[in-house]
Design a protein around this motif. Sequence first.
Motif, PDB file in Angstrom:
ATOM      1  N   ARG A 153       6.048  12.206   5.298  1.00  0.00           N
ATOM      2  CA  ARG A 153       5.995  12.918   4.025  1.00  0.00           C
ATOM      3  C   ARG A 153       7.413  13.144   3.485  1.00  0.00           C
ATOM      4  N   ASP A 154       8.335  13.468   4.407  1.00  0.00           N
ATOM      5  CA  ASP A 154       9.720  13.712   3.990  1.00  0.00           C
ATOM      6  C   ASP A 154      10.336  12.479   3.337  1.00  0.00           C
ATOM      7  N   GLU A 155      10.094  11.311   3.959  1.00  0.00           N
ATOM      8  CA  GLU A 155      10.664  10.076   3.381  1.00  0.00           C
ATOM      9  C   GLU A 155      10.129   9.850   1.973  1.00  0.00           C
ATOM     10  N   THR A 156       8.817  10.016   1.847  1.00  0.00           N
ATOM     11  CA  THR A 156       8.178   9.744   0.567  1.00  0.00           C
ATOM     12  C   THR A 156       8.708  10.686  -0.512  1.00  0.00           C
ATOM     13  N   ILE A 157       8.803  11.967  -0.156  1.00  0.00           N
ATOM     14  CA  ILE A 157       9.234  12.953  -1.145  1.00  0.00           C
ATOM     15  C   ILE A 157      10.723  12.778  -1.472  1.00  0.00           C
ATOM     16  N   ASN A 158      11.505  12.421  -0.450  1.00  0.00           N
ATOM     17  CA  ASN A 158      12.927  12.137  -0.720  1.00  0.00           C
ATOM     18  C   ASN A 158      13.085  11.010  -1.723  1.00  0.00           C
ATOM     19  N   ASP A 159      12.255   9.990  -1.586  1.00  0.00           N
ATOM     20  CA  ASP A 159      12.350   8.855  -2.506  1.00  0.00           C
ATOM     21  C   ASP A 159      12.037   9.265  -3.941  1.00  0.00           C
ATOM     22  N   LEU A 160      11.131  10.213  -4.097  1.00  0.00           N
ATOM     23  CA  LEU A 160      10.841  10.709  -5.452  1.00  0.00           C
ATOM     24  C   LEU A 160      12.064  11.460  -5.990  1.00  0.00           C
ATOM     25  N   HIS A 161      12.603  12.330  -5.153  1.00  0.00           N
ATOM     26  CA  HIS A 161      13.699  13.189  -5.604  1.00  0.00           C
ATOM     27  C   HIS A 161      14.984  12.409  -5.862  1.00  0.00           C
ATOM     28  N   SER A 162      15.173  11.308  -5.130  1.00  0.00           N
ATOM     29  CA  SER A 162      16.412  10.526  -5.320  1.00  0.00           C
ATOM     30  C   SER A 162      16.270   9.548  -6.488  1.00  0.00           C
ATOM     31  N   GLY A 163      15.070   9.461  -7.052  1.00  0.00           N
ATOM     32  CA  GLY A 163      14.876   8.542  -8.176  1.00  0.00           C
ATOM     33  C   GLY A 163      14.533   7.134  -7.721  1.00  0.00           C
ATOM     34  N   LYS A 164      14.370   6.930  -6.411  1.00  0.00           N
ATOM     35  CA  LYS A 164      14.067   5.594  -5.886  1.00  0.00           C
ATOM     36  C   LYS A 164      12.604   5.229  -6.139  1.00  0.00           C
ATOM     37  N   LEU A 176       0.831  -1.211   0.000  1.00  0.00           N
ATOM     38  CA  LEU A 176       0.000   0.000   0.000  1.00  0.00           C
ATOM     39  C   LEU A 176       0.862   1.255   0.000  1.00  0.00           C
ATOM     40  N   ILE A 177       1.906   1.248   0.820  1.00  0.00           N
ATOM     41  CA  ILE A 177       2.801   2.421   0.840  1.00  0.00           C
ATOM     42  C   ILE A 177       3.378   2.625  -0.555  1.00  0.00           C
ATOM     43  N   ARG A 178       3.782   1.524  -1.180  1.00  0.00           N
ATOM     44  CA  ARG A 178       4.352   1.579  -2.525  1.00  0.00           C
ATOM     45  C   ARG A 178       3.336   2.167  -3.511  1.00  0.00           C
TER      46      ARG A 178
END
Length: 311
Positions: free
Chosen positions: A92-103, A33-35
Motif C-alpha cells: 500500500r505504501d508503494e502505491t500511495i507513494n507513487d500517487l504522491h510523487s506524481g508517478k 493489472l497493478i498499473r
Amino acid sequence: TEINLEEHFQNKIDSEIRIEPKDWMPDAYRKTLIRQISQHAHSEIVGMLPEANWITRAPTLNRKKILLAKVQDEAGHGLYLYCAAETLGVTRDETINDLHSGKAKYSSIFNYPTLTWADMGAIGWLVDGAAILNQVPLCRASYGPYARAMVRICKEESFHQRQGYELMMKLAQGSPEQKAMAQDAFNRWWWPTLMMFGPKDADSGNTELSMKWRIKRFTNDELRQRFVDVSVPQAEYLGLTIPDPDLKFNEETGHYEFGEIDWEEFWKVVKGNGACNKERIETRKKAFDDGAWVREAATAYHEKRKLREER
Ligand code: ACO
C-alpha cells in the motif's frame, strides 16, 4: 517450462477460468493489472475531492446526506481496489507513494473544478454514468480479486448515477436560473467525460494485450460510443442542449456521430497540468500526513496486544 505455463495461463483465460493471486501469471499481466488497479484506486480516492468541496454547501439536509454517502462510498471503493492491488505483490505504501510523487496516473476527470452545485448533478449523471459503462465489464475481468471488487462497486455507482440524474432533473425543471446552471454544468462536464474512456483505440497502447487477457472486454472507443448513445436521449429528456455542433444520429449505423475530442487538452491533464492537478495531489498528501498519528496509534496498539498475548 515458461512456454507451457504461458499456454496454460492463456487457455484458462480463454475458458473464462479466473486467475487467482497464487496462480502463475506472466510478468506483463501482473504489471498491467497493478498499473490499472492502482490507477483505478487512486481515481476513487482523488475522486472524493471535487464532490467533498460541496458537502458543507448542499442546499438541503437530504442532499447533504446523499452526497456524504456517495463520497464515503468512493473511499470504500478505493480501499477495496488498493487491497486488490496488494494481492499482486505491491504494498500500500508503494502505491500511495507513487500517487504522491506524481508517478502514478489517476483519471483525468478529477482535475476539473466543481464551480456550482449543478456540478454535483453533472458528475453523478455523466462521470458516474461513464464509470458504470467502463466498470460493469470489469466485473468479468480475468483476475479474481479485481472482478469481485467491481461487483459491489458497480452497485454503488448505479446509485451515484441515479442521484446525479435526479438532481439534474430537479434543476432542469426549476427556475430559469436553475436550468441555466444545469446547462452550464453540462457544457463543462460533457467533453471531459468523453475523455475519461481514454485515448482513441489507435493511440491506446495497452488495449490489445488487455483484451487478449480479458482484463478489458471492450475498447476505449467502443465504450465511449456506447456512452454517447445512451446519454444523448437522457440529455434530451432533461431539455438540455448537447454542447457539440457536430453531433448527429446516423440512421444507418444506429449510432450518434460526435465531434472531435480535444486530445491536446486530454494529454495536458494526464501529464499533470490540468486546472486542479497540483491542488488534488497537495490535498491528498496533507490528508496522508495529518493521518499519520492514526496509523502510528494503530500500530502501537497492535504491538501492545501482541506483547500481552505472548506473556
Ligand atoms: N485519465 C488519465 N489517464 C488515462 C486516462 C484518463 N481518463 N485514460 C487513459 N489514460 C492513460 C492510461 O492509464 C495509459 O497510461 P499508462 O500506460 O502510463 O498507464 C495511457 O493513458 C494510454 O491509455 P490506454 O492504453 O488506453 O490505457 P488502458 O488500457 O489502461 O485504458 C482505462 C484506460 C480505460 C481508463 C482503463 O485503465 C480502465 O478501464 N481502468 C479502470 C477504470 C478506471 O480507472 N476508472 C477511473 C475513473 S472512474 C471512477 O473512478 C469513478
